[in-house]
Motif scaffolding. Structure first.
Motif, PDB file in Angstrom:
ATOM      1  N   TYR A  36      48.398  36.453  39.456  1.00 18.63           N
ATOM      2  CA  TYR A  36      47.477  36.689  38.645  1.00 18.63           C
ATOM      3  C   TYR A  36      46.458  35.593  38.419  1.00 18.63           C
ATOM      4  CZ  TYR A  36      49.147  41.455  38.194  1.00 18.63           C
ATOM      5  OH  TYR A  36      49.468  42.876  38.178  1.00 18.63           O
ATOM      6  N   GLN A  38      43.818  33.938  35.117  1.00 20.67           N
ATOM      7  CA  GLN A  38      43.371  34.207  34.104  1.00 20.67           C
ATOM      8  C   GLN A  38      42.289  33.074  33.325  1.00 20.67           C
ATOM      9  OE1 GLN A  38      46.284  34.525  30.543  1.00 20.67           O
ATOM     10  NE2 GLN A  38      44.894  36.216  29.555  1.00 20.67           N
ATOM     11  N   GLY A  43      41.582  39.082  30.056  1.00 20.94           N
ATOM     12  CA  GLY A  43      42.858  39.485  30.612  1.00 20.94           C
ATOM     13  C   GLY A  43      43.192  39.013  31.914  1.00 20.94           C
ATOM     14  N   PRO A  44      44.416  38.929  32.264  1.00 29.15           N
ATOM     15  CA  PRO A  44      44.673  38.500  33.752  1.00 29.15           C
ATOM     16  C   PRO A  44      43.930  39.362  34.884  1.00 29.15           C
ATOM     17  CG  PRO A  44      46.799  38.602  32.598  1.00 29.15           C
ATOM     18  CD  PRO A  44      45.498  39.037  31.573  1.00 29.15           C
ATOM     19  N   PHE A  46      44.315  40.463  39.008  1.00 24.23           N
ATOM     20  CA  PHE A  46      45.307  40.543  39.937  1.00 24.23           C
ATOM     21  C   PHE A  46      44.402  39.709  41.079  1.00 24.23           C
ATOM     22  CE2 PHE A  46      48.268  42.299  43.123  1.00 24.23           C
ATOM     23  CZ  PHE A  46      47.272  42.379  44.181  1.00 24.23           C
ATOM     24  N   TYR A  87      49.116  32.392  37.217  1.00 21.28           N
ATOM     25  CA  TYR A  87      50.595  33.070  37.072  1.00 21.28           C
ATOM     26  C   TYR A  87      51.192  33.635  38.522  1.00 21.28           C
ATOM     27  CZ  TYR A  87      49.344  32.977  32.318  1.00 21.28           C
ATOM     28  OH  TYR A  87      48.818  32.522  31.170  1.00 21.28           O
ATOM     29  N   ASP A  92      59.043  44.060  39.860  1.00 21.95           N
ATOM     30  CA  ASP A  92      58.242  45.064  39.954  1.00 21.95           C
ATOM     31  C   ASP A  92      57.179  45.438  38.879  1.00 21.95           C
ATOM     32  OD1 ASP A  92      61.368  46.717  38.662  1.00 21.95           O
ATOM     33  OD2 ASP A  92      59.763  45.752  37.656  1.00 21.95           O
ATOM     34  N   ASN A  93      56.778  46.746  38.361  1.00 23.43           N
ATOM     35  CA  ASN A  93      56.007  46.740  37.762  1.00 23.43           C
ATOM     36  C   ASN A  93      56.037  46.155  36.014  1.00 23.43           C
ATOM     37  OD1 ASN A  93      57.505  48.679  36.657  1.00 23.43           O
ATOM     38  ND2 ASN A  93      56.079  50.304  37.032  1.00 23.43           N
ATOM     39  N   LYS A  94      57.246  45.785  35.787  1.00 25.24           N
ATOM     40  CA  LYS A  94      57.344  45.143  34.412  1.00 25.24           C
ATOM     41  C   LYS A  94      57.272  43.782  34.477  1.00 25.24           C
ATOM     42  CE  LYS A  94      60.665  48.006  31.920  1.00 25.24           C
ATOM     43  NZ  LYS A  94      61.838  48.036  31.145  1.00 25.24           N
ATOM     44  N   LEU A  95      56.086  43.262  34.402  1.00 25.01           N
ATOM     45  CA  LEU A  95      55.599  41.882  34.914  1.00 25.01           C
ATOM     46  C   LEU A  95      56.148  40.983  33.901  1.00 25.01           C
ATOM     47  CD1 LEU A  95      51.670  42.686  35.528  1.00 25.01           C
ATOM     48  CD2 LEU A  95      53.718  42.585  37.411  1.00 25.01           C
ATOM     49  N   PHE A  97      55.563  37.295  32.858  1.00 26.79           N
ATOM     50  CA  PHE A  97      54.665  36.091  32.893  1.00 26.79           C
ATOM     51  C   PHE A  97      55.682  34.926  32.580  1.00 26.79           C
ATOM     52  CE2 PHE A  97      50.563  37.867  33.818  1.00 26.79           C
ATOM     53  CZ  PHE A  97      50.677  38.932  33.748  1.00 26.79           C
ATOM     54  N   GLY A  98      55.331  34.076  33.557  1.00 28.75           N
ATOM     55  CA  GLY A  98      55.985  32.420  33.112  1.00 28.75           C
ATOM     56  C   GLY A  98      54.809  31.892  32.352  1.00 28.75           C
ATOM     57  N   ALA A  99      54.945  30.580  32.350  1.00 33.04           N
ATOM     58  CA  ALA A  99      53.924  29.600  31.693  1.00 33.04           C
ATOM     59  C   ALA A  99      52.626  29.597  32.625  1.00 33.04           C
ATOM     60  CB  ALA A  99      54.437  28.273  31.630  1.00 33.04           C
TER      61      ALA A  99
ATOM     62  N   LEU B  92      46.825  43.197  24.694  1.00 33.68           N
ATOM     63  CA  LEU B  92      46.275  43.649  25.834  1.00 33.68           C
ATOM     64  C   LEU B  92      46.837  44.749  26.237  1.00 33.68           C
ATOM     65  CD1 LEU B  92      46.701  39.957  26.733  1.00 33.68           C
ATOM     66  CD2 LEU B  92      44.842  40.771  27.978  1.00 33.68           C
ATOM     67  N   GLU B  96      48.696  50.594  36.071  1.00 32.63           N
ATOM     68  CA  GLU B  96      49.083  50.349  37.423  1.00 32.63           C
ATOM     69  C   GLU B  96      48.380  51.752  37.951  1.00 32.63           C
ATOM     70  OE1 GLU B  96      53.217  49.314  38.609  1.00 32.63           O
ATOM     71  OE2 GLU B  96      53.174  51.236  39.320  1.00 32.63           O
ATOM     72  N   TYR B 102      52.649  47.910  41.796  1.00 34.13           N
ATOM     73  CA  TYR B 102      52.990  46.748  41.154  1.00 34.13           C
ATOM     74  C   TYR B 102      51.760  45.955  40.887  1.00 34.13           C
ATOM     75  CZ  TYR B 102      57.733  48.081  42.956  1.00 34.13           C
ATOM     76  OH  TYR B 102      58.768  48.882  43.143  1.00 34.13           O
ATOM     77  N   GLY B 107      42.925  45.100  30.583  1.00 40.78           N
ATOM     78  CA  GLY B 107      41.761  44.993  29.599  1.00 40.78           C
ATOM     79  C   GLY B 107      41.406  43.699  28.932  1.00 40.78           C
TER      80      GLY B 107
END
Lengths: 107, 115
Positions: A36, A38, A43-44, A46, A87, A92-95, A97-99, B92, B96, B102, B107
């Motif tokens: 991603y 940003q 917002g980030p 994709f 990033y 999976d969909n539980k993103l 995010f690292g630094a 934010l 999905e 994924y 927003g």
């Protein structure tokens, strides 16, 4: 969820190719690799996603070696507008995010 | 892709009060997510909100503090309750579009300052 490690920051000049490498040694078999971008106060966004080998779209390429323990985001011919935080995420969909990597593109 | 809007875009609130943030999507989506991004930091997932079921909260976040509603497939709200200055962050929402993709769309965020 696999942890990722990226460089904290990178500097580049306009027109250059930028490669940002991400390490994810504990990636699981069914994990995808997603990047991603940003910009400040947004917002980030994709950029690209892959599972193995190479993926290319209109924005970037993603290179993933056979062991999948790392990945490299390649941005061709960057411009000033590519200055952002990038990033790398694994899972999976539980993103998680690292630094991220702060990319600064200079003229 | 999806177009996601959030209201308000920013607010300044007194400690002890509550603020409800709205997230609207231009298409029907099953999975919506709420994140927090503290100043100069990365994003942290607060909860997952699926229509027709209770939100699932991540470790460190509780329903009493961050109640979430998901009345339909295009809308969700996050309330930040009994605010303190530590709640000052950007909040934010994301969606999905397709199960298993994924790939999330975010927003613009709501910048909250608690005084």
């Amino acid at each position: 969820l696999a942890k990722t490690t990226q460089p904290i920051s990178m500097d580049s000049y306009e027109g250059q190719e930028v490669n940002i490498t991400c390490s994810h040694n504990n990636i699981a078999t069914n994990d995808y690799i997603t990047w991603y971008q940003q910009f400040p106060s947004q917002g980030p966004r994709f950029i690209i996603q892959g599972y193995k080998t190479k993926v290319t779209n209109e924005v970037a390429s993603l290179f993933i070696p056979a062991d999948r323990k790392s990945s490299t985001l390649s941005l061709p011919r960057v411009s000033l507008s590519d200055t952002a935080v990038y990033y790398c995420l694994v899972g999976d969909n539980k993103l998680v995010f690292g630094a991220g990597t702060i990319l600064r593109v200079k003229s | 892709s999806a177009v996601i809007s959030q209201k308000p875009s920013r607010d300044i609130c007194q400690r002890g009060t509550s603020l409800t943030i709205q997230c609207q999507v231009d298409s029907q989506v099953t999975m919506m997510f709420w994140y927090r991004q503290q100043p100069g930091q990365s994003l942290t997932l607060i909860a997952t909100a699926n229509q027709g079921s209770e939100a699932t909260y991540e470790s460190g976040f509780v329903i009493d503090k961050f109640p979430i509603s998901r009345p339909n497939l295009t809308f969700s709200t996050l309330t930040v309750s009994n605010m303190s200055p530590e709640d000052s962050s950007i909040y934010l929402c994301s969606v999905e579009l397709g199960a298993g993709t994924y790939e999330q769309y975010f927003g613009p965020g709501t910048r909250l300052t608690v005084t």
